[in-house]
Design a protein around this motif. Structure first.
Motif, mmCIF file in Angstrom:
data_model
loop_
_atom_site.group_PDB
_atom_site.id
_atom_site.type_symbol
_atom_site.label_atom_id
_atom_site.label_comp_id
_atom_site.label_asym_id
_atom_site.label_seq_id
_atom_site.Cartn_x
_atom_site.Cartn_y
_atom_site.Cartn_z
ATOM 1 N N ALA A 28 0.824 -1.218 0.000
ATOM 2 C CA ALA A 28 0.000 0.000 0.000
ATOM 3 C C ALA A 28 0.853 1.260 0.000
ATOM 4 N N ALA A 29 2.038 1.190 0.564
ATOM 5 C CA ALA A 29 2.887 2.383 0.694
ATOM 6 C C ALA A 29 3.397 2.894 -0.647
ATOM 7 N N VAL A 30 3.429 2.040 -1.669
ATOM 8 C CA VAL A 30 3.933 2.482 -2.970
ATOM 9 C C VAL A 30 2.826 3.007 -3.876
ATOM 10 N N LEU A 31 1.586 2.932 -3.434
ATOM 11 C CA LEU A 31 0.472 3.449 -4.228
ATOM 12 C C LEU A 31 0.498 4.978 -4.235
ATOM 13 N N PRO A 32 -0.037 5.597 -5.290
ATOM 14 C CA PRO A 32 0.015 7.068 -5.396
ATOM 15 C C PRO A 32 -0.688 7.812 -4.256
ATOM 16 N N ASN A 33 -1.731 7.237 -3.697
ATOM 17 C CA ASN A 33 -2.463 7.922 -2.623
ATOM 18 C C ASN A 33 -2.030 7.467 -1.231
ATOM 19 N N ALA A 34 -0.856 6.882 -1.123
ATOM 20 C CA ALA A 34 -0.369 6.360 0.163
ATOM 21 C C ALA A 34 -0.137 7.494 1.154
ATOM 22 N N SER A 35 -0.411 7.193 2.374
ATOM 23 C CA SER A 35 -0.223 8.152 3.457
ATOM 24 C C SER A 35 1.264 8.391 3.713
ATOM 25 N N PRO A 36 1.677 9.650 3.843
ATOM 26 C CA PRO A 36 3.076 9.911 4.209
ATOM 27 C C PRO A 36 3.431 9.300 5.565
ATOM 28 N N ALA A 37 2.462 9.238 6.475
ATOM 29 C CA ALA A 37 2.717 8.644 7.790
ATOM 30 C C ALA A 37 3.009 7.144 7.656
ATOM 31 N N LEU A 38 2.320 6.478 6.736
ATOM 32 C CA LEU A 38 2.571 5.060 6.509
ATOM 33 C C LEU A 38 3.986 4.850 5.982
ATOM 34 N N ALA A 39 4.374 5.661 5.016
ATOM 35 C CA ALA A 39 5.729 5.541 4.458
ATOM 36 C C ALA A 39 6.779 5.776 5.536
ATOM 37 N N ARG A 40 6.588 6.786 6.366
ATOM 38 C CA ARG A 40 7.536 7.082 7.444
ATOM 39 C C ARG A 40 7.559 5.954 8.469
ATOM 40 N N ALA A 41 6.395 5.430 8.822
ATOM 41 C CA ALA A 41 6.323 4.338 9.802
ATOM 42 C C ALA A 41 7.043 3.094 9.281
ATOM 43 N N LEU A 42 6.859 2.796 8.005
ATOM 44 C CA LEU A 42 7.530 1.617 7.445
ATOM 45 C C LEU A 42 9.037 1.818 7.337
ATOM 46 N N GLU A 43 9.453 3.049 7.084
ATOM 47 C CA GLU A 43 10.890 3.341 7.054
ATOM 48 C C GLU A 43 11.497 3.127 8.443
ATOM 49 N N ARG A 45 10.267 1.272 10.776
ATOM 50 C CA ARG A 45 10.168 -0.155 11.051
ATOM 51 C C ARG A 45 11.335 -0.913 10.429
ATOM 52 N N SER A 46 11.738 -0.530 9.223
ATOM 53 C CA SER A 46 12.881 -1.179 8.574
ATOM 54 C C SER A 46 14.163 -0.932 9.348
ATOM 55 N N PHE A 47 14.367 0.307 9.801
ATOM 56 C CA PHE A 47 15.549 0.615 10.609
ATOM 57 C C PHE A 47 15.529 -0.207 11.899
ATOM 58 N N LEU A 48 14.360 -0.310 12.509
ATOM 59 C CA LEU A 48 14.209 -1.076 13.746
ATOM 60 C C LEU A 48 14.533 -2.551 13.510
ATOM 61 N N ALA A 49 14.059 -3.107 12.411
ATOM 62 C CA ALA A 49 14.318 -4.523 12.106
ATOM 63 C C ALA A 49 15.814 -4.786 11.969
ATOM 64 N N VAL A 50 16.535 -3.879 11.323
ATOM 65 C CA VAL A 50 17.984 -4.037 11.171
ATOM 66 C C VAL A 50 18.671 -3.945 12.535
ATOM 67 N N ALA A 51 18.278 -2.975 13.348
ATOM 68 C CA ALA A 51 18.887 -2.830 14.680
ATOM 69 C C ALA A 51 18.609 -4.064 15.534
ATOM 70 N N GLU A 52 17.400 -4.608 15.451
ATOM 71 C CA GLU A 52 17.083 -5.798 16.237
ATOM 72 C C GLU A 52 17.871 -7.013 15.747
ATOM 73 N N GLU A 53 18.115 -7.092 14.473
ATOM 74 C CA GLU A 53 18.951 -8.184 13.959
ATOM 75 C C GLU A 53 20.381 -8.040 14.470
ATOM 76 N N GLN A 54 20.889 -6.817 14.543
ATOM 77 C CA GLN A 54 22.234 -6.586 15.064
ATOM 78 C C GLN A 54 22.319 -6.997 16.535
ATOM 79 N N VAL A 55 21.301 -6.647 17.320
ATOM 80 C CA VAL A 55 21.271 -7.041 18.730
ATOM 81 C C VAL A 55 21.314 -8.568 18.835
ATOM 82 N N ALA A 56 20.512 -9.235 18.034
ATOM 83 C CA ALA A 56 20.459 -10.699 18.084
ATOM 84 C C ALA A 56 21.796 -11.333 17.683
ATOM 85 N N ARG A 57 22.459 -10.758 16.675
ATOM 86 C CA ARG A 57 23.756 -11.310 16.246
ATOM 87 C C ARG A 57 24.790 -11.223 17.359
#
Length: 149
Positions: A28-43, A45-57
């Motif tokens: 949904a985030a790549v659709l033309p009418n996507a919410s800027p808040a959704l795009a920011r939240a997913l961004e 979330r991606s940073f968080l996922a990488v940081a959590e993987e680093q913690v686990a490693r």
């Protein structure tokens, strides 16, 4: 693996707030009418996922180094100091991303409520100026001029 496909501790919250699983939210985030808040939240979330993987490693590396069946001659205080510093950095990054994501989600309007720009009426100008607006300011009795920046 792409950060988009890595799990994160915020996935359930994003599903709750946006009403769809994270995979669907990325679509949904790549659709033309996507919410800027959704795009920011997913961004975030991606940073968080990488940081959590680093913690686990780092956690897994420390657990492997400290395993009871591990040869004590292989144990290195220097390596553990490095791991402690890396773990601290990864945990701080994780905490920062979680805080930023929580703040973003709290600032969003409630589901179903759309943000609208509200037009306010301009005050009507009277044809005759007020005497208070025209009268000169008194400079006595401690009145000071305001500085303009």
């Amino acid at each position: 693996m792409s950060a988009q496909h890595r799990p994160s501790s915020a996935d359930d919250r994003l599903h709750e707030v946006f009403g769809a699983p994270v995979g669907d939210l990325h679509t949904a985030a790549v659709l033309p009418n996507a919410s800027p808040a959704l795009a920011r939240a997913l961004e975030l979330r991606s940073f968080l996922a990488v940081a959590e993987e680093q913690v686990a490693r780092v956690r897994d590396r420390v657990h492997a180094a400290m395993a009871p069946d591990r040869d004590m001659d292989e144990l290195s205080a220097e390596a553990l100091r490095w791991d402690q510093q890396w773990l601290q950095a990864a945990l701080e990054a994780r905490a920062g991303y979680r805080t930023a994501l929580d703040q973003l989600l709290r600032a969003m309007p409630a589901p179903g409520q759309h943000t609208r720009t509200t037009r306010t009426a301009q005050p009507a100008l009277s044809s005759a100026p007020s005497t208070a607006a025209v009268a000169p300011a008194r400079t006595s009795a401690g009145a000071t001029r305001a500085r303009r920046l």
